[in-house]
Design an enzyme around this catalytic site. Sequence first.
Site, PDB file in Angstrom:
ATOM      1  N   SER A  25      -0.697  -3.248   7.581  1.00  0.00           N
ATOM      2  CA  SER A  25      -1.187  -2.439   8.700  1.00  0.00           C
ATOM      3  C   SER A  25      -0.746  -0.984   8.576  1.00  0.00           C
ATOM      4  O   SER A  25      -0.073  -0.592   7.624  1.00  0.00           O
ATOM      5  CB  SER A  25      -0.721  -2.986  10.063  1.00  0.00           C
ATOM      6  OG  SER A  25       0.662  -2.775  10.231  1.00  0.00           O
ATOM      7  N   TYR A  58      -5.555  -2.516   9.648  1.00  0.00           N
ATOM      8  CA  TYR A  58      -5.582  -2.497  11.108  1.00  0.00           C
ATOM      9  C   TYR A  58      -4.424  -1.655  11.640  1.00  0.00           C
ATOM     10  O   TYR A  58      -3.389  -1.520  10.991  1.00  0.00           O
ATOM     11  CB  TYR A  58      -5.545  -3.913  11.683  1.00  0.00           C
ATOM     12  CG  TYR A  58      -4.307  -4.699  11.316  1.00  0.00           C
ATOM     13  CD1 TYR A  58      -3.220  -4.764  12.192  1.00  0.00           C
ATOM     14  CD2 TYR A  58      -4.218  -5.373  10.107  1.00  0.00           C
ATOM     15  CE1 TYR A  58      -2.084  -5.479  11.864  1.00  0.00           C
ATOM     16  CE2 TYR A  58      -3.082  -6.090   9.768  1.00  0.00           C
ATOM     17  CZ  TYR A  58      -2.021  -6.143  10.651  1.00  0.00           C
ATOM     18  OH  TYR A  58      -0.886  -6.848  10.318  1.00  0.00           O
TER      19      TYR A  58
END
Length: 135
Positions: A25, A58
Amino acid sequence: MLRHVCKGKLHRITVTQADLNYMGSITLDPLLMKAADIRPHEMVQITNLQNGTIWHTYAIPGTEGAGTVCLNGPPARHFQPGDTIIVLSTAWISDEEWDSLEAKVVFVDEQNHIQSIVRHHPWPPEYSLDAPQEN
């Protein structure tokens, strides 16, 4: 028809950390996320201006107001502290949603603190597809 558009952009932010041992991430200051309309766990595209790497991952929120930009897991090999990056938040929108789109470009200082936000609409009124056309 759906169109893939940029709905938010963090322009020329600075990587503050890289953590290879985290599971993945990009950790972002929540103030940056809110300004660019990026929600927790939303997919984003990251472009490194130093080496041209483009990565998709993400976003997760870090500490609010800290200016954190940390690449976690495998992208830590390609994005290092001090690198300048662009983070794009995209969406698929319908033609009906097009006129209400307001893409935001967030500009920051060297500590990733917001300096300004520019809002863009897809078509200025004079370019509207519904405007009368001159012949």
